[in-house]
Write a protein that holds these residues in place. Structure first.
Motif, PDB file in Angstrom:
ATOM      1  N   ILE A 133      44.796  33.878  47.308  1.00 59.96           N
ATOM      2  CA  ILE A 133      43.492  34.313  47.129  1.00 59.96           C
ATOM      3  C   ILE A 133      42.611  33.037  47.478  1.00 59.96           C
ATOM      4  CG2 ILE A 133      43.328  33.589  44.672  1.00 59.96           C
ATOM      5  CD1 ILE A 133      41.263  35.736  44.263  1.00 59.96           C
ATOM      6  N   GLY A 137      37.114  34.626  47.323  1.00 62.93           N
ATOM      7  CA  GLY A 137      37.631  35.901  46.850  1.00 62.93           C
ATOM      8  C   GLY A 137      38.436  36.560  48.241  1.00 62.93           C
ATOM      9  N   HIS A 138      38.312  35.937  49.318  1.00 58.53           N
ATOM     10  CA  HIS A 138      38.998  36.685  50.381  1.00 58.53           C
ATOM     11  C   HIS A 138      40.416  36.861  49.968  1.00 58.53           C
ATOM     12  CE1 HIS A 138      40.084  32.698  52.879  1.00 58.53           C
ATOM     13  NE2 HIS A 138      41.152  32.942  51.996  1.00 58.53           N
ATOM     14  N   ILE A 139      40.985  37.854  50.738  1.00 54.07           N
ATOM     15  CA  ILE A 139      42.475  38.283  50.684  1.00 54.07           C
ATOM     16  C   ILE A 139      43.070  38.410  51.956  1.00 54.07           C
ATOM     17  CG2 ILE A 139      43.812  40.532  50.267  1.00 54.07           C
ATOM     18  CD1 ILE A 139      43.355  38.849  47.841  1.00 54.07           C
ATOM     19  N   LEU A 195      50.341  38.678  43.795  1.00 56.52           N
ATOM     20  CA  LEU A 195      49.424  37.759  43.983  1.00 56.52           C
ATOM     21  C   LEU A 195      49.734  36.415  43.187  1.00 56.52           C
ATOM     22  CD1 LEU A 195      46.278  37.198  44.818  1.00 56.52           C
ATOM     23  CD2 LEU A 195      45.843  38.116  42.635  1.00 56.52           C
ATOM     24  N   VAL A 197      48.344  32.745  42.376  1.00 55.37           N
ATOM     25  CA  VAL A 197      47.257  31.955  42.273  1.00 55.37           C
ATOM     26  C   VAL A 197      47.498  30.527  41.413  1.00 55.37           C
ATOM     27  CG1 VAL A 197      44.732  32.100  41.739  1.00 55.37           C
ATOM     28  CG2 VAL A 197      46.085  34.140  42.182  1.00 55.37           C
ATOM     29  N   LYS A 202      40.950  27.740  40.885  1.00 59.54           N
ATOM     30  CA  LYS A 202      40.909  28.877  41.418  1.00 59.54           C
ATOM     31  C   LYS A 202      40.646  29.823  40.044  1.00 59.54           C
ATOM     32  CE  LYS A 202      42.729  28.975  46.005  1.00 59.54           C
ATOM     33  NZ  LYS A 202      43.809  29.512  46.353  1.00 59.54           N
ATOM     34  N   LEU A 206      39.662  33.845  39.944  1.00 61.97           N
ATOM     35  CA  LEU A 206      40.840  34.893  39.573  1.00 61.97           C
ATOM     36  C   LEU A 206      40.241  35.470  38.340  1.00 61.97           C
ATOM     37  CD1 LEU A 206      43.596  35.928  39.546  1.00 61.97           C
ATOM     38  CD2 LEU A 206      44.344  34.048  38.227  1.00 61.97           C
ATOM     39  N   THR A 209      38.196  38.179  39.864  1.00 59.22           N
ATOM     40  CA  THR A 209      39.074  39.372  40.482  1.00 59.22           C
ATOM     41  C   THR A 209      39.781  40.153  39.305  1.00 59.22           C
ATOM     42  OG1 THR A 209      39.886  37.720  42.284  1.00 59.22           O
ATOM     43  CG2 THR A 209      41.408  39.426  41.655  1.00 59.22           C
ATOM     44  N   ALA A 220      39.063  40.417  46.630  1.00 60.26           N
ATOM     45  CA  ALA A 220      40.136  40.670  45.834  1.00 60.26           C
ATOM     46  C   ALA A 220      40.007  41.421  44.660  1.00 60.26           C
ATOM     47  CB  ALA A 220      40.404  39.276  45.085  1.00 60.26           C
TER      48      ALA A 220
END
Ligand code: PGA
Length: 244
Positions: A133, A137-139, A195, A197, A202, A206, A209, A220
């Motif tokens: 991640i 928050g990009h995936i 996922l 992390v 983060k 998270l 998310t 995310a």
């Protein structure tokens, strides 16, 4: 989502690798969705270790990577194809022709995106998709936006993403400005998602998310809609199962 918290990253990597390998043990020609960046390096090392100990074979496994930079020579050490070769493929018995990474140097990027999706949908669905991640928050490289794309497409990287990836290059100028990424639809099509992390920095993203409202501004958060997501982290976060 199922959240597992770890005190140390070595243990996290071991469990992550075991989860990916259990998919392969159950289905030797499994389709694995691969990720790049700092998060998966340790788990790939664990997979290599298990292979070298004769505990697993990847002979029939097929892989699809999430993304690739546009315009970076495939031989450049930071291309995602190079990353995968160096960190995993060169050290295991996978058949290279079963490993798929988008071609960020295709003359016709649109056609390349379509070709990638066709291969993905023909061979898929992905059995287990590994994800990291981004701080925003990009995936994959699905960056925060008012809308998100379903299929593989070309994206303009956000400046914070380029800043975050600068550590792999000599300077910010060398970080590509564009990439090709699987779309959110393709990612969410996977049968299961893993996922990973790492790092307390983060923790906030998270938490959003896991617990925040579902929004394309934090791609995310769309993972909340998927029925089988396992989150492995060393962050101090909690998954709230109710409103209270
Ligand atoms: P990282 O990147 O694993 O290098 O932190 C993850 C991402 O940007 O998706």
């Amino acid at each position: 989502m199922i959240l597992h918290k770890f005190k140390n990253q070595a243990e996290l990597d071991r469990v992550a690798a075991d989860l990916m390998m259990s998919v392969v043990r159950g289905r030797p020609n499994a389709v694995l969705g691969m990720a790049t960046g700092g998060s998966p390096v340790g788990l790939y090392q664990e997979m290599v270790k298990s292979y070298k100990q004769g505990l697993i074979s990847f002979k029939e496994v097929r892989t699809f990577n999430l993304d690739e930079y546009v315009g970076l020579a495939v031989t450049h050490p930071e291309s995602y194809r190079s990353f995968m070769q160096r960190n995993l493929f060169d050290h295991i018995d996978i058949d290279i022709k079963n490993t798929h990474v988008p071609n960020g140097n295709a003359a016709d990027i649109e056609a390349e995106c379509r070709r990638y999706d066709e291969a993905l949908y023909q061979q898929g669905p992905v059995d287990m998709q590994l994800l990291g991640i981004g701080h925003n928050g990009h995936i994959g490289f699905n960056e925060p936006d008012t809308t998100l794309s379903r299929f593989t497409h070309k994206v303009t990287l956000k400046e914070d993403t380029r800043e975050a990836n600068k550590r792999f290059f000599n300077s910010l100028d060398e970080v590509p400005t564009h990439a090709v990424t699987m779309g959110m639809g393709s990612i969410l099509h996977a049968k299961s998602i893993l996922l990973v992390v790492k790092g307390q920095e983060k923790a906030e993203i998270l938490d959003r998310t896991l617990n925040g409202p579902i929004t394309t501004q934090v791609p995310a958060t769309l993972l909340q809609t998927h029925p089988r997501v396992i989150v492995l982290t060393d962050c101090d976060v909690n998954y709230k199962l109710s409103h209270s």
